[in-house]
Design a protein around this motif. Structure first.
Motif, PDB file in Angstrom:
ATOM      1  N   TYR A   7      48.110  40.576  39.562  1.00 45.89           N
ATOM      2  CA  TYR A   7      48.499  39.193  39.835  1.00 45.89           C
ATOM      3  C   TYR A   7      49.864  38.910  39.236  1.00 45.89           C
ATOM      4  O   TYR A   7      50.246  39.489  38.212  1.00 45.89           O
TER       5      TYR A   7
ATOM      6  N   GLN B  16      53.160  29.198  40.900  1.00 47.06           N
ATOM      7  CA  GLN B  16      52.169  29.741  41.819  1.00 47.06           C
ATOM      8  C   GLN B  16      51.615  31.049  41.296  1.00 47.06           C
ATOM      9  O   GLN B  16      52.280  31.772  40.565  1.00 47.06           O
TER      10      GLN B  16
ATOM     11  N   VAL C 212      50.019  34.619  42.544  1.00 49.38           N
ATOM     12  CA  VAL C 212      50.046  35.477  43.728  1.00 49.38           C
ATOM     13  C   VAL C 212      49.154  36.688  43.516  1.00 49.38           C
ATOM     14  O   VAL C 212      49.200  37.331  42.454  1.00 49.38           O
ATOM     15  N   ASP C 213      48.331  36.986  44.516  1.00 47.64           N
ATOM     16  CA  ASP C 213      47.532  38.205  44.528  1.00 47.64           C
ATOM     17  C   ASP C 213      48.412  39.330  45.066  1.00 47.64           C
ATOM     18  O   ASP C 213      48.844  39.295  46.217  1.00 47.64           O
TER      19      ASP C 213
ATOM     20  N   THR D  55      47.221  41.395  48.366  1.00 50.09           N
ATOM     21  CA  THR D  55      47.254  40.736  49.672  1.00 50.09           C
ATOM     22  C   THR D  55      48.532  39.941  49.906  1.00 50.09           C
ATOM     23  O   THR D  55      48.837  39.578  51.052  1.00 50.09           O
TER      24      THR D  55
ATOM     25  N   SER E  39      48.854  36.954  49.041  1.00 47.76           N
ATOM     26  CA  SER E  39      48.444  35.557  49.248  1.00 47.76           C
ATOM     27  C   SER E  39      48.623  34.737  47.982  1.00 47.76           C
ATOM     28  O   SER E  39      48.533  35.251  46.861  1.00 47.76           O
ATOM     29  N   HIS E  40      48.881  33.457  48.178  1.00 46.15           N
ATOM     30  CA  HIS E  40      48.999  32.520  47.057  1.00 46.15           C
ATOM     31  C   HIS E  40      47.611  31.966  46.749  1.00 46.15           C
ATOM     32  O   HIS E  40      47.008  31.281  47.578  1.00 46.15           O
ATOM     33  N   LEU E  41      47.122  32.267  45.566  1.00 50.66           N
ATOM     34  CA  LEU E  41      45.788  31.816  45.170  1.00 50.66           C
ATOM     35  C   LEU E  41      45.811  30.382  44.653  1.00 50.66           C
ATOM     36  O   LEU E  41      44.794  29.685  44.704  1.00 50.66           O
TER      37      LEU E  41
END
Length: 525
Positions: A200, A218, A220-221, A224, A226-228
């Motif tokens: 992360y 933010q 971020v994973d 992926t 993606s923004h968690l």
């Protein structure tokens, strides 16, 4: 390559340890520690060497290192008392003293010329070792103010978040010097993840305009992209350092539950046989948050399994203790049997890592139900000093204060937990705590409102059903109180006036009588 010693075989290529031909369960990090000690058995390995080799320079406490050394000893049939295989040399380090015979693994050899990944300078470096926990990197926040002199503020935010996240203890946090090499560089998240060995990334920006500042952050994973989680904070800069502290606490309190949720999702994609102790704890935590009897039982079973894999795993022990005390508080377990089990687990968690806020949170809850009120408050306050962003400890601290009659302080603690972590999976608990505090203060309308808010989050939360029932009883709404009592009986079938008076840890008889009276007026016997 295989290393044979006594009746053990340490197979580096297969990443397997066997004893007498039987596989020995070893966590990835403990395996790497063993390999490093065996490969360097010709000399003493210092603590710094181990941290650099096994943790890749990440922030590691003395107790974490000790826990992993103890786990390595158990894996090879050794102990801290005997030290027949792994010896501790006071103020020097550790040395593997077993009689080792290196052998080539059947069917293959290690190839020195195998390709390895490049670092950001284009030079070869070995892949980072697998970890027993997830790692996080906090990148330097971008200064969007157009004022070079504001770099100190954006860097200060990043540094404070690194420091605060390192207090979580359940995650590894990359040191500042490693993560700050990406300052003002456009590098893909996945590449950063590979180079730093993290799952992360926390990133953000700071924009200052006169006496006003806007900070975005933010999570971020890496896997992926993606923004968690993402949030924006607008503040006036009356006191720069106060704003910096407030934003740091808010960011970390919001990030923590998102990390747990993401790790639970990752663990769910594994088959039960492939889950390690960390995966099991993350699965258990997701059930713990749900505050139902069945989920609590599932959490306990997962934690017992994690402890069977690693008996000294502090995170599993502290969460197991918390599960038992919560279960007893909700009336799902007998207090007399649950609390001693919880106390043993909490004390073991503190022995595993005395700086883990979760361990002190667990012990504080035990002391509450043992009526050791001063010790209880002291443990909660220690947990919050260790991790000021730890919302569950802050919320349940409010319970402890209210059971002592200090309802205004308890209400403030619960509302602070909600303020700093508004999307927390324990939000129902914090609302319920605030509701009970208002009941103690005889503000029944507010207690009713907060109880209903807690039930909006978790419809079967026993604590909220209790406060709603008692508050409606005192407020004089007979029909509403009767309906609330029916809801409470569905959530806690064994509830009686005698149970409430005998099991809940009131410090003062007047507070006990006041609470019980609300239920009596609602029709409970």
């Amino acid at each position: 390559m295989q290393f044979h010693f006594s009746n053990h075989v340490l197979d580096v290529d297969l990443r397997e340890l066997t004893r007498g031909g039987e596989s020995v369960a070893v966590e990835p990090q403990v395996f790497d520690l063993l390999v490093h000690l065996v490969k360097n058995r010709d000399h003493v390995v210092t603590k710094d060497d181990l941290i650099e080799a096994v943790w890749d320079g990440r922030i590691v406490s003395e107790s974490t290192l000790t826990s992993r050394i103890n786990a390595a000893r158990r894996a090879v049939g050794d102990s801290g008392k005997d030290q027949a295989v792994i010896r501790t040399l006071a103020r020097k380090g550790f040395r593997f003293v077993g009689d080792v015979q290196p052998k080539a693994a059947n069917g293959g050899e290690a190839h020195a010329g195998a390709l390895q990944p490049l670092d950001s300078t284009g030079e070869l470096h070995p892949p980072l070792p697998p970890l027993d926990r997830t790692a996080i990197a906090v990148l330097p926040f971008a200064n969007l103010s157009g004022e070079p002199e504001q770099e100190y503020f954006s860097e200060g935010i990043s540094e404070d978040i690194i420091t605060a996240l390192s207090k979580l203890r359940w995650f590894y946090v990359i040191a500042r010097n490693s993560s700050f090499i990406y300052k003002q560089k456009s590098v893909h998240h996945q590449r950063i993840g590979e180079e730093l060995g993290v799952g992360y990334i926390v990133e953000g920006s700071v924009r200052k305009d006169g006496d006003h500042v806007r900070i975005t952050a933010q999570l971020v994973d890496v896997a992926t992209g993606s923004h968690l989680w993402a949030e924006r904070y607008d503040r006036d800069l009356a006191d720069v350092f106060a704003v910096q502290d407030e934003i740091t606490q808010a960011v970390v309190a919001a990030i923590e539950p998102q990390l747990y949720a993401a790790e639970d999702f990752r663990a769910r994609r594994k088959t039960p046989d492939n889950m390690d102790a960390w995966d099991l704890v993350m699965r258990a935590l997701s059930h713990y948050w749900r505050v139902t009897r069945q989920d609590n039982l599932v959490a306990q079973a997962l934690l017992e399994k994690a402890i069977s894999v690693d008996p000294g795993y502090g995170q599993a022990l502290s969460l197991l203790a918390a599960c038992h005390t919560f279960s007893a508080h909700m009336g799902w377990q007998e207090m007399a049997s649950a609390v001693p089990v919880a106390e043993r687990a909490a004390l073991a968690a503190i022995r595993a890592d005395s700086e883990d806020a979760w361990a002190h949170y667990a012990l504080a809850s035990v002391y509450l139900f043992n009526r050791r009120f001063d010790d209880c408050i002291a443990e909660f306050e220690l947990a919050l000093r260790l991790n000021p962003s730890f919302s569950p400890a802050r919320g349940v601290y409010g319970v402890a204060l209210s059971y002592r009659g200090r309802w205004e302080e308890g209400d403030r603690a619960a509302r602070e937990a909600l303020k700093f972590s508004p999307r927390d999976p324990f939000a129902a608990i914090y609302c319920g705590v605030a509701a009970y505090c208002q009941y103690v203060g005889k503000n029944y309308a507010e207690a009713i409102r907060l109880s209903r808010e807690a039930l909006r989050h978790r419809t079967d939360f026993v604590g909220a059903h209790r406060v709603l029932t008692a508050s409606l009883g005192m407020a004089g709404g007979a029909d509403a109180a009767k309906a609330a009592l029916e809801g409470l009986r569905r959530a806690q079938p064994n509830v009686t006036l005698a149970w409430l008076a005998g099991e809940l840890p009131f410090e003062h008889d007047a507070d006990k009588a006041h609470y019980v009276e609300g239920f009596r007026r609602a029709g409970l016997r």
